[in-house]
Design an enzyme around this catalytic site. Sequence first.
Site, short mmCIF file in Angstrom:
data_model
loop_
_atom_site.label_atom_id
_atom_site.label_comp_id
_atom_site.label_asym_id
_atom_site.label_seq_id
_atom_site.Cartn_x
_atom_site.Cartn_y
_atom_site.Cartn_z
N ASP A 1 0.90 -1.29 -0.13
CA ASP A 1 -0.05 0.06 0.07
C ASP A 1 0.91 1.29 -0.08
O ASP A 1 1.72 1.28 0.88
CB ASP A 1 -0.98 0.12 1.34
CG ASP A 1 -1.86 1.23 1.37
OD1 ASP A 1 -2.99 1.18 0.68
OD2 ASP A 1 -1.39 2.11 2.24
N HIS B 1 -7.34 9.49 -1.76
CA HIS B 1 -6.77 9.12 -0.66
C HIS B 1 -7.71 9.63 0.43
O HIS B 1 -7.91 8.91 1.74
CB HIS B 1 -5.54 9.90 -0.35
CG HIS B 1 -4.42 9.60 0.55
ND1 HIS B 1 -2.96 9.55 0.26
CD2 HIS B 1 -4.90 8.91 1.87
CE1 HIS B 1 -2.52 8.94 1.73
NE2 HIS B 1 -3.42 8.76 2.58
N ARG C 1 10.37 -8.27 12.57
CA ARG C 1 8.78 -7.67 12.71
C ARG C 1 7.85 -8.20 11.48
O ARG C 1 6.93 -8.56 11.71
CB ARG C 1 8.67 -6.23 12.92
CG ARG C 1 9.12 -5.92 14.40
CD ARG C 1 8.15 -4.94 14.87
NE ARG C 1 8.06 -4.61 16.40
CZ ARG C 1 8.23 -3.57 17.04
NH1 ARG C 1 7.93 -2.18 16.38
NH2 ARG C 1 8.24 -3.28 18.21
N1 LIG Z 1 -5.41 5.85 4.42
C1 LIG Z 1 -4.89 6.63 5.09
O1 LIG Z 1 -5.14 7.85 5.55
C2 LIG Z 1 -3.90 5.93 6.03
C3 LIG Z 1 -3.44 6.57 7.12
C4 LIG Z 1 -2.49 5.76 8.08
C5 LIG Z 1 -1.97 4.61 7.59
N2 LIG Z 1 -2.14 3.98 6.10
C6 LIG Z 1 -1.68 2.93 5.71
O2 LIG Z 1 -1.95 1.86 6.56
C7 LIG Z 1 -0.43 1.28 7.01
C8 LIG Z 1 -0.39 0.98 8.25
O3 LIG Z 1 -0.90 1.78 8.98
P1 LIG Z 1 -0.23 2.05 10.65
O4 LIG Z 1 1.22 2.47 10.50
O5 LIG Z 1 -1.15 2.55 11.66
O6 LIG Z 1 0.38 0.49 11.03
P2 LIG Z 1 0.14 -0.39 12.26
O7 LIG Z 1 0.86 -1.70 12.00
O8 LIG Z 1 -0.99 -0.34 13.01
O9 LIG Z 1 1.29 0.40 13.29
C9 LIG Z 1 2.37 0.65 12.95
C10 LIG Z 1 3.16 0.47 14.28
O10 LIG Z 1 3.37 -0.52 14.99
C11 LIG Z 1 4.45 -0.90 15.39
N3 LIG Z 1 4.66 -2.17 15.10
C12 LIG Z 1 4.58 -2.80 13.80
N4 LIG Z 1 4.78 -4.40 13.66
C13 LIG Z 1 4.79 -4.36 15.48
C14 LIG Z 1 4.87 -5.60 16.35
N5 LIG Z 1 4.84 -6.85 15.49
N6 LIG Z 1 4.95 -5.41 17.70
C15 LIG Z 1 4.83 -4.23 18.24
N7 LIG Z 1 4.82 -3.08 17.48
C16 LIG Z 1 4.71 -3.24 16.03
C17 LIG Z 1 5.38 -0.24 14.40
O11 LIG Z 1 6.69 0.21 15.12
P3 LIG Z 1 8.13 0.57 14.86
O12 LIG Z 1 8.11 1.93 14.18
O13 LIG Z 1 8.86 0.52 16.05
O14 LIG Z 1 8.34 -0.70 13.82
C18 LIG Z 1 4.89 1.25 14.29
O15 LIG Z 1 5.13 2.18 15.30
C19 LIG Z 1 0.54 2.36 6.52
O16 LIG Z 1 1.86 2.15 6.24
C20 LIG Z 1 -0.29 2.91 5.42
O17 LIG Z 1 0.17 2.35 4.31
C21 LIG Z 1 -3.39 4.82 5.40
#
Ligand SMILES: NC(=O)c1ccc[n+]([C@@H]2O[C@H](COP(=O)([O-])OP(=O)(O)OC[C@H]3O[C@@H](n4cnc5c(N)ncnc54)[C@H](OP(=O)(O)O)[C@@H]3O)[C@@H](O)[C@H]2O)c1
Length: 312
Positions: free
Chosen positions: A52, A119, A269
Amino acid sequence: MIESSDLRMKKIPLSHGAGRVPALGFGTLIPDAAVTMTATRDALEAGFRHFDCAERYGNEREVGKALQEGLTGRGIAREEIFVTTKLWNSNHRPERVQPAFEASVARLALSYLDLYLIHTPFAFQPGDEQDPRDQNGNVLYDREVALLDTWKAMESLVDSGKCRAIGLSDITLDGLKPIYESARIKPAVVQVESHPYLPETELLEFCNEKGIVLLAFAPLGHGMKPGLLEDPVISAIAARVGKTPAQVLLAWAVQRGTAVLTTPRTAARARENFDISTLPEDAFDEINRIQTRQRLNNVVTTGVPGFIPKVS
Ligand SMILES: NC(=O)c1ccc[n+]([C@@H]2O[C@H](COP(=O)([O-])OP(=O)(O)OC[C@H]3O[C@@H](n4cnc5c(N)ncnc54)[C@H](OP(=O)(O)O)[C@@H]3O)[C@@H](O)[C@H]2O)c1
């Protein structure tokens, strides 16, 4: 230990025969360019086949490079991966849609996209400035373009054959319904924040009824602590089934029929987040009964990205 299952490989069919989306997706919202490349390669290596992206993340070139190297290096065909990117708010004017799409495809070094999303439903002042503001710091919205007109330009991209499916992101059920009703090509995917504290049940029911895939972001509550990763119900289930809290949260999302995006930044991870298994029914039900409600990302009300916690 719970039995391993095929949740990792699950694919969900898209409407209009636009292929199938791998339920477990890797999100590329990573500010650092070098980390974007290593994390994307590690995700591919771990088994992720759904990527994504977004014009707004400013790293489509790095994602594209990592995918090219990863595919070539591992002998993976382009058709085996599913790539999404998103039209940013400053490109909602219909005449800006195709150029924005083509610029994204070029940066990603691809010949077609599996999915292109609007978006957010908020149009910003058209132009190259992605975050247009007045002198008081207020966002400059574009009141002269209707979301349906942007959608029609998205439909033309599907007609051109360079984009297999289109959808929306950060939209509410009330915002989705009129687009769904008027669209010639119905939205195939809706990407919104969703996790046990924000299950979006009504939106999910509508999507299920209409054959739209709900693609959940922030499944781990964006990794915020305290938060979902430390929730007592999630932690207890994780201990009981021999999985990590992250694996439990991702499994729950896939098991309830959504697709899901997660952003592991290290190889370890990536392997952890890909290694999910079906939860026993009682554990799944227990998560459904969690009462805490929390939206982390206010983008759905403003079009401005960001994670501002709001507990209720
Ligand atoms: N459409 C939109 O407006 C929108 C908004 C937000 C996100 N998104 C999309 O959704 C994706 C995912 O969003 P998200 O960043 O919120 O995902 P998420 O996976 O809920 O959160 C990511 C965070 O979780 C931590 N993490 C990941 N795996 C872990 C694990 N196994 N154990 C503990 N902590 C863990 C990461 O830490 P570290 O950084 O320390 O690795 C990071 O801080 C984004 O990359 C993007 O593509 C879209």
